[in-house]
Design a protein around this motif. Structure first.
Motif, PDB file in Angstrom:
ATOM      1  N   UNK A   6       2.404  -8.103  14.864  1.00  0.00           N
ATOM      2  CA  UNK A   6       1.899  -6.883  14.237  1.00  0.00           C
ATOM      3  C   UNK A   6       3.034  -6.253  13.441  1.00  0.00           C
ATOM      4  N   UNK A   7       2.748  -5.865  12.213  1.00  0.00           N
ATOM      5  CA  UNK A   7       3.715  -5.203  11.360  1.00  0.00           C
ATOM      6  C   UNK A   7       3.368  -3.712  11.290  1.00  0.00           C
ATOM      7  N   UNK A   8       4.278  -2.874  11.754  1.00  0.00           N
ATOM      8  CA  UNK A   8       4.053  -1.431  11.746  1.00  0.00           C
ATOM      9  C   UNK A   8       4.701  -0.797  10.523  1.00  0.00           C
ATOM     10  N   UNK A   9       4.055   0.220   9.977  1.00  0.00           N
ATOM     11  CA  UNK A   9       4.650   0.980   8.878  1.00  0.00           C
ATOM     12  C   UNK A   9       5.802   1.813   9.431  1.00  0.00           C
ATOM     13  N   UNK A  10       6.633   2.335   8.524  1.00  0.00           N
ATOM     14  CA  UNK A  10       7.753   3.188   8.943  1.00  0.00           C
ATOM     15  C   UNK A  10       7.261   4.390   9.743  1.00  0.00           C
ATOM     16  N   UNK A  11       6.152   4.953   9.294  1.00  0.00           N
ATOM     17  CA  UNK A  11       5.627   6.133   9.970  1.00  0.00           C
ATOM     18  C   UNK A  11       5.218   5.813  11.406  1.00  0.00           C
ATOM     19  N   UNK A  12       4.556   4.648  11.609  1.00  0.00           N
ATOM     20  CA  UNK A  12       4.151   4.253  12.954  1.00  0.00           C
ATOM     21  C   UNK A  12       5.362   3.942  13.824  1.00  0.00           C
ATOM     22  N   UNK A 123       3.877 -11.918   3.495  1.00  0.00           N
ATOM     23  CA  UNK A 123       2.752 -11.781   4.428  1.00  0.00           C
ATOM     24  C   UNK A 123       1.423 -12.114   3.751  1.00  0.00           C
ATOM     25  N   UNK A 124       1.336 -11.819   2.466  1.00  0.00           N
ATOM     26  CA  UNK A 124       0.109 -12.097   1.730  1.00  0.00           C
ATOM     27  C   UNK A 124       0.047 -13.551   1.254  1.00  0.00           C
ATOM     28  N   UNK A 125       1.134 -14.298   1.499  1.00  0.00           N
ATOM     29  CA  UNK A 125       1.173 -15.697   1.120  1.00  0.00           C
ATOM     30  C   UNK A 125       1.385 -15.940  -0.366  1.00  0.00           C
ATOM     31  N   UNK A 126       1.981 -14.970  -1.039  1.00  0.00           N
ATOM     32  CA  UNK A 126       2.246 -15.140  -2.469  1.00  0.00           C
ATOM     33  C   UNK A 126       3.468 -16.040  -2.650  1.00  0.00           C
ATOM     34  N   UNK A 127       3.415 -16.880  -3.684  1.00  0.00           N
ATOM     35  CA  UNK A 127       4.551 -17.773  -3.968  1.00  0.00           C
ATOM     36  C   UNK A 127       5.639 -17.082  -4.733  1.00  0.00           C
TER      37      UNK A 127
END
Length: 127
Positions: A6-12, A123-127
Protein backbone atom coordinates in the motif's frame (compact mmCIF):
# COMPACT_ATOMS: atom_id res chain seq x y z
CA UNK A 1 -8.68 -7.04 -4.46
CA UNK A 2 -5.54 -7.55 -2.37
CA UNK A 3 -2.73 -5.04 -2.49
CA UNK A 4 0.80 -6.34 -1.97
CA UNK A 5 2.16 -2.95 -0.99
CA UNK A 6 0.00 0.00 0.00
CA UNK A 7 1.32 3.43 -0.94
CA UNK A 8 0.25 6.20 1.45
CA UNK A 9 0.17 9.89 0.58
CA UNK A 10 2.26 12.32 2.63
CA UNK A 11 -0.86 13.46 4.44
CA UNK A 12 -1.80 9.89 5.45
CA UNK A 13 1.77 9.25 6.62
CA UNK A 14 1.51 12.28 8.91
CA UNK A 15 -1.83 11.04 10.27
CA UNK A 16 -0.31 7.59 10.85
CA UNK A 17 2.57 9.10 12.84
CA UNK A 18 0.17 11.24 14.84
CA UNK A 19 -1.98 8.19 15.58
CA UNK A 20 1.08 6.55 17.14
CA UNK A 21 1.22 9.44 19.60
CA UNK A 22 3.99 11.37 17.95
CA UNK A 23 3.57 15.12 17.87
CA UNK A 24 4.48 17.32 14.95
CA UNK A 25 7.82 18.20 16.52
CA UNK A 26 8.80 14.53 16.29
CA UNK A 27 8.07 14.22 12.57
CA UNK A 28 10.99 14.53 10.19
CA UNK A 29 9.41 17.44 8.36
CA UNK A 30 6.12 19.24 8.78
CA UNK A 31 4.06 18.71 5.65
CA UNK A 32 3.49 21.47 3.13
CA UNK A 33 0.06 23.03 3.11
CA UNK A 34 -2.15 20.69 1.09
CA UNK A 35 -3.55 23.53 -1.01
CA UNK A 36 -0.07 24.18 -2.45
CA UNK A 37 0.17 20.50 -3.36
CA UNK A 38 -3.27 20.62 -4.98
CA UNK A 39 -2.40 23.71 -6.99
CA UNK A 40 0.86 22.24 -8.25
CA UNK A 41 -0.90 18.96 -9.04
CA UNK A 42 -3.55 20.89 -11.00
CA UNK A 43 -0.79 22.74 -12.87
CA UNK A 44 0.89 19.47 -13.82
CA UNK A 45 -2.24 17.46 -14.68
CA UNK A 46 -5.14 19.87 -15.01
CA UNK A 47 -4.20 21.65 -18.15
CA UNK A 48 -1.35 24.11 -17.76
CA UNK A 49 1.42 21.60 -18.44
CA UNK A 50 -0.60 20.25 -21.37
CA UNK A 51 -0.66 23.72 -22.92
CA UNK A 52 3.08 24.11 -22.35
CA UNK A 53 3.67 20.71 -23.96
CA UNK A 54 1.54 21.71 -26.97
CA UNK A 55 3.50 24.95 -27.43
CA UNK A 56 6.74 22.94 -27.43
CA UNK A 57 5.39 20.26 -29.81
CA UNK A 58 3.84 22.73 -32.27
CA UNK A 59 6.36 25.59 -32.18
CA UNK A 60 9.53 24.04 -30.76
CA UNK A 61 11.97 24.72 -27.93
CA UNK A 62 12.71 28.29 -28.99
CA UNK A 63 9.05 29.27 -28.88
CA UNK A 64 8.68 27.57 -25.51
CA UNK A 65 11.52 29.70 -24.12
CA UNK A 66 9.80 32.79 -25.55
CA UNK A 67 6.58 31.72 -23.86
CA UNK A 68 8.41 31.32 -20.51
CA UNK A 69 9.80 34.85 -20.95
CA UNK A 70 6.29 36.13 -21.66
CA UNK A 71 4.95 34.26 -18.63
CA UNK A 72 7.68 35.85 -16.48
CA UNK A 73 6.65 39.27 -17.80
CA UNK A 74 2.96 38.49 -17.21
CA UNK A 75 3.45 37.75 -13.50
CA UNK A 76 6.26 40.27 -12.92
CA UNK A 77 4.06 43.25 -12.05
CA UNK A 78 0.72 41.88 -10.86
CA UNK A 79 -2.42 43.97 -10.74
CA UNK A 80 -1.23 46.39 -13.41
CA UNK A 81 -2.29 46.71 -17.04
CA UNK A 82 -1.12 43.86 -19.25
CA UNK A 83 -0.20 41.67 -16.27
CA UNK A 84 -1.81 39.07 -14.06
CA UNK A 85 -4.60 40.31 -11.80
CA UNK A 86 -5.00 38.57 -8.43
CA UNK A 87 -8.46 37.47 -7.38
CA UNK A 88 -9.47 37.74 -3.72
CA UNK A 89 -9.22 33.93 -3.50
CA UNK A 90 -5.66 33.89 -4.90
CA UNK A 91 -4.66 36.64 -2.46
CA UNK A 92 -6.07 34.63 0.47
CA UNK A 93 -4.52 31.36 -0.76
CA UNK A 94 -1.14 33.05 -1.28
CA UNK A 95 -1.13 34.34 2.30
CA UNK A 96 -2.17 30.96 3.70
CA UNK A 97 0.46 29.07 1.72
CA UNK A 98 3.16 31.62 2.53
CA UNK A 99 2.39 31.33 6.25
CA UNK A 100 2.33 27.52 6.13
CA UNK A 101 5.57 27.14 4.17
CA UNK A 102 7.85 29.79 5.63
CA UNK A 103 10.86 27.49 6.01
CA UNK A 104 10.27 25.50 2.85
CA UNK A 105 13.27 24.98 0.58
CA UNK A 106 11.36 25.08 -2.71
CA UNK A 107 14.24 23.52 -4.66
CA UNK A 108 14.17 20.52 -2.28
CA UNK A 109 10.38 20.41 -2.58
CA UNK A 110 10.71 20.13 -6.37
CA UNK A 111 13.34 17.38 -6.04
CA UNK A 112 10.92 15.43 -3.84
CA UNK A 113 8.08 16.06 -6.28
CA UNK A 114 10.21 14.74 -9.15
CA UNK A 115 10.87 11.51 -7.20
CA UNK A 116 7.16 11.15 -6.43
CA UNK A 117 6.21 11.62 -10.09
CA UNK A 118 8.72 8.95 -11.15
CA UNK A 119 7.35 6.55 -8.53
CA UNK A 120 3.78 7.23 -9.68
CA UNK A 121 4.78 6.47 -13.27
CA UNK A 122 6.46 3.23 -12.18
CA UNK A 123 3.33 2.20 -10.25
CA UNK A 124 1.20 2.89 -13.31
CA UNK A 125 3.52 0.74 -15.40
CA UNK A 126 4.61 3.54 -17.71
CA UNK A 127 7.82 2.96 -19.68
Amino acid sequence: MVYEKIQYSKEWKVLKELSKGQGLEELKQVQIDASLNRKINWFLYGGASGVISMIKEVYGDRALKEFYQFLDYFVSDPDTWGHYYHSDKINADTKTIADATQNLDFKEYLKGLKKELIEQDKQKGRD
